[in-house]
Design a protein around this motif. Structure first.
Motif, PDB file in Angstrom:
ATOM      1  N   LYS A   1     -30.019 -28.629  88.456  1.00  0.00           N
ATOM      2  CA  LYS A   1     -30.211 -29.488  87.290  1.00  0.00           C
ATOM      3  C   LYS A   1     -28.917 -29.528  86.497  1.00  0.00           C
ATOM      4  O   LYS A   1     -28.074 -28.610  86.594  1.00  0.00           O
ATOM      5  N   THR A   2     -28.749 -30.570  85.703  1.00  0.00           N
ATOM      6  CA  THR A   2     -27.618 -30.603  84.777  1.00  0.00           C
ATOM      7  C   THR A   2     -27.880 -29.590  83.670  1.00  0.00           C
ATOM      8  O   THR A   2     -29.038 -29.210  83.413  1.00  0.00           O
ATOM      9  N   PRO A   3     -26.847 -29.128  82.960  1.00  0.00           N
ATOM     10  CA  PRO A   3     -27.082 -28.215  81.841  1.00  0.00           C
ATOM     11  C   PRO A   3     -28.085 -28.752  80.831  1.00  0.00           C
ATOM     12  O   PRO A   3     -28.962 -28.015  80.368  1.00  0.00           O
ATOM     13  N   GLN A   4     -27.967 -30.039  80.494  1.00  0.00           N
ATOM     14  CA  GLN A   4     -28.894 -30.621  79.519  1.00  0.00           C
ATOM     15  C   GLN A   4     -30.326 -30.592  80.034  1.00  0.00           C
ATOM     16  O   GLN A   4     -31.253 -30.172  79.326  1.00  0.00           O
ATOM     17  N   ALA A   5     -30.534 -31.031  81.269  1.00  0.00           N
ATOM     18  CA  ALA A   5     -31.884 -31.070  81.822  1.00  0.00           C
ATOM     19  C   ALA A   5     -32.475 -29.670  81.965  1.00  0.00           C
ATOM     20  O   ALA A   5     -33.659 -29.451  81.662  1.00  0.00           O
ATOM     21  N   ALA A   6     -31.676 -28.730  82.412  1.00  0.00           N
ATOM     22  CA  ALA A   6     -32.169 -27.361  82.587  1.00  0.00           C
ATOM     23  C   ALA A   6     -32.603 -26.765  81.258  1.00  0.00           C
ATOM     24  O   ALA A   6     -33.671 -26.139  81.156  1.00  0.00           O
ATOM     25  N   LEU A   7     -31.789 -26.960  80.225  1.00  0.00           N
ATOM     26  CA  LEU A   7     -32.117 -26.409  78.911  1.00  0.00           C
ATOM     27  C   LEU A   7     -33.273 -27.152  78.262  1.00  0.00           C
ATOM     28  O   LEU A   7     -34.112 -26.537  77.583  1.00  0.00           O
TER      29      LEU A   7
ATOM     30  N   ASP B   1     -35.798 -28.582  79.820  1.00  0.00           N
ATOM     31  CA  ASP B   1     -37.027 -28.142  80.481  1.00  0.00           C
ATOM     32  C   ASP B   1     -37.431 -26.746  80.013  1.00  0.00           C
ATOM     33  O   ASP B   1     -38.622 -26.471  79.783  1.00  0.00           O
ATOM     34  N   ALA B   2     -36.455 -25.877  79.866  1.00  0.00           N
ATOM     35  CA  ALA B   2     -36.740 -24.518  79.398  1.00  0.00           C
ATOM     36  C   ALA B   2     -37.238 -24.534  77.959  1.00  0.00           C
ATOM     37  O   ALA B   2     -38.141 -23.777  77.593  1.00  0.00           O
ATOM     38  N   LYS B   3     -36.658 -25.396  77.134  1.00  0.00           N
ATOM     39  CA  LYS B   3     -37.081 -25.507  75.732  1.00  0.00           C
ATOM     40  C   LYS B   3     -38.546 -25.932  75.632  1.00  0.00           C
ATOM     41  O   LYS B   3     -39.322 -25.385  74.842  1.00  0.00           O
ATOM     42  N   ALA B   4     -38.954 -26.901  76.443  1.00  0.00           N
ATOM     43  CA  ALA B   4     -40.337 -27.383  76.405  1.00  0.00           C
ATOM     44  C   ALA B   4     -41.311 -26.255  76.751  1.00  0.00           C
ATOM     45  O   ALA B   4     -42.347 -26.081  76.090  1.00  0.00           O
ATOM     46  N   LYS B   5     -40.980 -25.480  77.766  1.00  0.00           N
ATOM     47  CA  LYS B   5     -41.849 -24.371  78.162  1.00  0.00           C
ATOM     48  C   LYS B   5     -41.812 -23.250  77.127  1.00  0.00           C
ATOM     49  O   LYS B   5     -42.836 -22.619  76.837  1.00  0.00           O
TER      50      LYS B   5
ATOM     51  N   GLU C   1     -39.646 -22.861  67.064  1.00  0.00           N
ATOM     52  CA  GLU C   1     -39.116 -23.832  68.026  1.00  0.00           C
ATOM     53  C   GLU C   1     -37.852 -23.289  68.680  1.00  0.00           C
ATOM     54  O   GLU C   1     -36.996 -22.684  68.020  1.00  0.00           O
ATOM     55  N   ALA C   2     -37.722 -23.491  69.980  1.00  0.00           N
ATOM     56  CA  ALA C   2     -36.493 -23.130  70.689  1.00  0.00           C
ATOM     57  C   ALA C   2     -35.413 -24.162  70.395  1.00  0.00           C
ATOM     58  O   ALA C   2     -35.689 -25.364  70.353  1.00  0.00           O
ATOM     59  N   THR C   3     -34.195 -23.704  70.195  1.00  0.00           N
ATOM     60  CA  THR C   3     -33.078 -24.613  69.891  1.00  0.00           C
ATOM     61  C   THR C   3     -31.893 -24.394  70.819  1.00  0.00           C
ATOM     62  O   THR C   3     -30.804 -24.910  70.570  1.00  0.00           O
ATOM     63  N   PHE C   4     -32.091 -23.627  71.895  1.00  0.00           N
ATOM     64  CA  PHE C   4     -30.972 -23.340  72.799  1.00  0.00           C
ATOM     65  C   PHE C   4     -30.534 -24.557  73.611  1.00  0.00           C
ATOM     66  O   PHE C   4     -29.533 -24.497  74.311  1.00  0.00           O
ATOM     67  N   ASN C   5     -31.298 -25.667  73.525  1.00  0.00           N
ATOM     68  CA  ASN C   5     -30.897 -26.893  74.218  1.00  0.00           C
ATOM     69  C   ASN C   5     -30.117 -27.824  73.304  1.00  0.00           C
ATOM     70  O   ASN C   5     -29.932 -29.005  73.623  1.00  0.00           O
TER      71      ASN C   5
ATOM     72  N   ALA D   1     -40.447 -16.148  76.333  1.00  0.00           N
ATOM     73  CA  ALA D   1     -39.660 -17.371  76.129  1.00  0.00           C
ATOM     74  C   ALA D   1     -38.213 -17.148  76.536  1.00  0.00           C
ATOM     75  O   ALA D   1     -37.571 -18.027  77.138  1.00  0.00           O
ATOM     76  N   ASN D   2     -37.683 -15.968  76.246  1.00  0.00           N
ATOM     77  CA  ASN D   2     -36.296 -15.668  76.596  1.00  0.00           C
ATOM     78  C   ASN D   2     -36.058 -15.740  78.102  1.00  0.00           C
ATOM     79  O   ASN D   2     -34.970 -16.119  78.552  1.00  0.00           O
ATOM     80  N   ALA D   3     -37.061 -15.385  78.877  1.00  0.00           N
ATOM     81  CA  ALA D   3     -36.899 -15.396  80.331  1.00  0.00           C
ATOM     82  C   ALA D   3     -36.602 -16.795  80.854  1.00  0.00           C
ATOM     83  O   ALA D   3     -35.926 -16.959  81.883  1.00  0.00           O
ATOM     84  N   LEU D   4     -37.060 -17.811  80.142  1.00  0.00           N
ATOM     85  CA  LEU D   4     -36.830 -19.185  80.567  1.00  0.00           C
ATOM     86  C   LEU D   4     -35.372 -19.591  80.422  1.00  0.00           C
ATOM     87  O   LEU D   4     -34.898 -20.490  81.123  1.00  0.00           O
TER      88      LEU D   4
END
Length: 433
Positions: free
Chosen positions: A407-413, A415-419, A231-235, A391-394
């Protein structure tokens, strides 16, 4: 600069390959295995693939190989430089056909992808024979080659991020010291702003903005992925705090909007900004010329010391019908190259071998490397997981979206986490758990 060359997003063309390792033990030599001594079997040619096609490397590598060949009558190393992306596309089919290299250099974030496809020989016995262990390299670098309880790689170089400062620009705000912490950095940016200077030009590109974000994420106590990379956790809260720090630089006028790729290093060189978070490779940038500049560790903005770093590693491909003699000779070459890697600092990369890097003569010749070496005790390296680069490219996409106000930082991260999670799931199906 060798690290910045395109490396592709993985080895998708080779997803279905399954190279048999049982065929890799074939040998014409009566003495198998690798020892710490030089290879003493019959004469062999060792093919060496690498992606060092830019900067000082194309000059240094052939010289090292010529010297090695002159010292080893029974080993001839054949130098095969090519783009990193070409290595990614060619290696799988070449290894399956038994026509791959006997030794190659890969980046740390590619190791697991190759290993998961059985493209590399497990190198535990080779490494043990050469006398290497985890303690011979900076913290956490050796384990980059560990995949599914086997070791596949020997570290070659490390390339941490650092802070570059234009001291002439700093003088415009009466700054005499490069800031080292959050408050000092903010104070410096505010003084520069008052003097009409935007102190750090922040961007959303890989080799500057992405690596700055990752450094900040770790400083705030976060991580890119969970421990088993499912799972991505960067968000996380730490990720949002890190990206908000970067967007605040723009919102508060410390940075211009929409900085172009490489625009920040060009602005530093032109005297338009004071600070640039960039890699150790910039220490060899001839454009610095007579500029009054300094390199320093990245400032500690969060509660923890942390900095991004990349790494490169020696690997032994699992060619169909691979000769044990060629692998043993390749191991001798790897040990010799690491032992003679002091001059590699000229390429803007730090030798990974402690015995070489810690020799005081390196800093006598390359004094600007000192702050980068200081950071190795708390450097963070690439995530080890097959196919992780997609995944890193996102992450880069999210940073760019936030910095440009889309996008806001939260929204951008988020969305990237989901992908990214979807890619991770696909990778698990493709490469196995």
């Amino acid at each position: 600069m060798t690290t910045r060359l395109s490396r592709g997003l993985g080895l998708g063309v080779a997803a279905a390959l399954a190279v048999s390792l049982s065929a890799c033990g074939a040998s014409d030599s009566s003495e198998g295995g690798v020892s710490g001594e030089d290879y003493d079997g019959p004469a062999v040619e060792v093919t060496f693939w690498h992606g060092w096609t830019g900067g000082a490397a194309p000059t240094i590598v052939p010289k090292l190989i010529d010297k090695f060949n002159a010292e080893h009558e029974n080993i001839t190393v054949k130098n095969v430089p090519q783009e990193w992306a070409d290595i990614n596309s060619k290696m799988p089919l070449a290894v399956k056909a038994g026509k791959g290299p006997d030794v190659a250099v890969l980046h740390g974030d590619d190791l697991a992808t190759y290993a998961a496809q059985n493209l590399l020989q497990p190198a535990d016995e080779i490494i043990e024979g050469l006398g290497y262990s985890e303690g011979d390299f900076p913290p956490d670098v050796f384990e980059m080659g560990d995949f599914r309880d086997a070791q596949y790689a020997v570290p070659w170089s490390v390339t941490p991020l650092g802070l570059f400062a234009n001291k002439d620009v700093m003088k415009k705000a009466d700054l005499t010291e490069v800031p080292t912490d959050r408050q000092g950095y903010l104070d410096a940016l505010e003084k520069l702003k008052a003097a009409g200077v935007q102190g750090e030009w922040v961007d959303g590109y890989v080799f500057t903005g992405t690596f700055e974000f990752q450094s900040l994420l770790w400083q705030f106590g976060g991580d890119l992925y969970n421990d088993d990379v499912t799972e991505a956790t960067f968000n996380s809260e730490a990720g949002v705090e890190a990206l908000t720090w970067m967007t605040d630089l723009v919102d508060k006028g410390y940075s211009p909007k929409n900085v172009a790729q490489d625009g920040n290093i060009k602005a530093l060189l032109a005297g338009d900004t004071a600070f640039n978070w960039n890699g150790v490779w910039q220490t060899t940038n001839t454009a610095f010329g007579d500029l009054d500049w300094a390199a320093a560790p990245v400032p500690q903005i969060g509660d923890e010391k942390a900095v991004w770093s990349s790494s490169t590693h020696w690997v032994f491909p699992a060619n169909k019908g691979q000769s044990a003699d060629e692998t043993s000779a390749a191991a001798t070459f790897v040990k010799w190259m690491n032992d003679n890697s002091a001059g590699w600092a000229e390429t803007g990369e730090l030798p990974a071998a402690n015995t070489v890097r810690e020799d005081p003569t390196i800093l006598e010749k390359y004094p600007n490397l000192e702050p980068f070496m200081e950071q190795l005790d708390y450097a963070h390296y690439e995530t080890v997981s097959p196919g992780i680069n997609e995944a890193n490219a996102l992450i880069t996409t999210a940073i760019n979206e936030a910095l440009t106000g889309k996008k806001t930082p939260q929204a951008a991260l988020d969305d990237a986490k989901a992908k990214a999670d979807a890619i991770i799931e696909q990778n698990q199906q493709k490469y196995g758990d």
